[in-house]
Design a protein around this motif. Sequence first.
Motif, mmCIF file in Angstrom:
data_model
loop_
_atom_site.group_PDB
_atom_site.id
_atom_site.type_symbol
_atom_site.label_atom_id
_atom_site.label_comp_id
_atom_site.label_asym_id
_atom_site.label_seq_id
_atom_site.Cartn_x
_atom_site.Cartn_y
_atom_site.Cartn_z
ATOM 1 N N ASP A 151 0.863 -1.166 0.000
ATOM 2 C CA ASP A 151 0.000 0.000 0.000
ATOM 3 C C ASP A 151 0.904 1.222 0.000
ATOM 4 N N VAL A 152 0.908 1.960 -1.098
ATOM 5 C CA VAL A 152 1.825 3.092 -1.235
ATOM 6 C C VAL A 152 1.085 4.378 -0.868
ATOM 7 N N TYR A 153 1.385 4.885 0.311
ATOM 8 C CA TYR A 153 0.811 6.139 0.796
ATOM 9 C C TYR A 153 1.699 7.303 0.349
ATOM 10 N N THR A 160 -7.781 3.336 13.923
ATOM 11 C CA THR A 160 -7.031 4.388 14.622
ATOM 12 C C THR A 160 -5.531 4.275 14.394
ATOM 13 N N GLN A 161 -5.112 3.269 13.599
ATOM 14 C CA GLN A 161 -3.699 3.011 13.389
ATOM 15 C C GLN A 161 -3.330 3.217 11.920
ATOM 16 N N VAL A 192 -10.942 7.539 4.505
ATOM 17 C CA VAL A 192 -11.437 6.499 3.600
ATOM 18 C C VAL A 192 -10.528 6.432 2.378
ATOM 19 N N PRO A 193 -10.018 5.222 2.052
ATOM 20 C CA PRO A 193 -9.038 5.125 0.968
ATOM 21 C C PRO A 193 -9.653 4.974 -0.414
ATOM 22 N N VAL A 246 -7.494 7.237 11.596
ATOM 23 C CA VAL A 246 -6.259 7.502 10.860
ATOM 24 C C VAL A 246 -6.423 7.021 9.425
ATOM 25 N N ASP A 247 -6.742 5.751 9.242
ATOM 26 C CA ASP A 247 -7.190 5.235 7.953
ATOM 27 C C ASP A 247 -7.909 3.915 8.179
#
Length: 299
Positions: free
Chosen positions: A23-25, A285-286, A96-97, A246-247
Amino acid sequence: MLDFSKYKDKIIKCAGLGEVLFDVYPTGPKIGGAPANFAYHCQQNGLKAMAISSVGKDKLGFMARDLLACRYLPALLLENDKPTGAVNIELSQDGVPSYTFLDDTAYDNIPTTDLLLETASTLDMVCFGSLAQRNCISHKTIMNVLDAMPKDSLKIFDVNLRRNYYSKSIIEESLKRSQIFKCNEDELPILCALADLKETSCNAYNQYLKDLGIKCFVFTEGAVQSTVYLNNEISVLKTPVVKNVVDTVGAGDSFTATLISQLMKGKSLREAHRKAVDLAAYVCTQKGAMPDVPDEFVK
């Protein structure tokens, strides 16, 4: 009837089968992929878990091995010449991704090997999805693994619809091999349409699944609630209010892993569902899909 009692007090061997990817943030890459996330959270719940996938002979491939090892998660990562899978993630203000997947990656080309089939024959449970089946090579391998597992083993199909990476035939072929099915509120209308159902509802789709012989249907509705149909029981729980999101990446995978793990360890449907809901809320939350999990959530 789906009977979990035979697993109580047993060492349960399970796997997440399919995509291992990054997962590339905007801040950098984090190890992920729904099956790997599932396996990680099964391990946190005390099961003997592993991730099964493919990685490339590249920097991300070596990084995947190292990061899973750092989390003490065994992995059968069959190497091939394709690049290691990755998905670019952008987060909304609510965490939300949205996803952009790379095509023709290592996890799209998982080979069927003797070692893989031998491993499959030892598993009590596996979770797989539809994303890794977008390529015919991995689709065939996943079907081979499911067919090589013991007859009384559990197969969980967490459909995970993304873009156009699915088909009616893949979903139907996967359902035929499964005893447990999971989807969310965005996927349900698509699934009902593919099944030619006149009514779009979780009750209608649950009846469709029951007619196919599937005994457990897990339906999640994000921040609203989740519903679990198991044999003749139904459990509905509201989603906890999470103020410091957080995500949400990996929350659904942690939910499924905890629910099934706790059922296999002898918990009632209501107890297992509650633990799954609480852990999924914590994961929100993480940062990333594989955070350290405090004992209070799984023990």
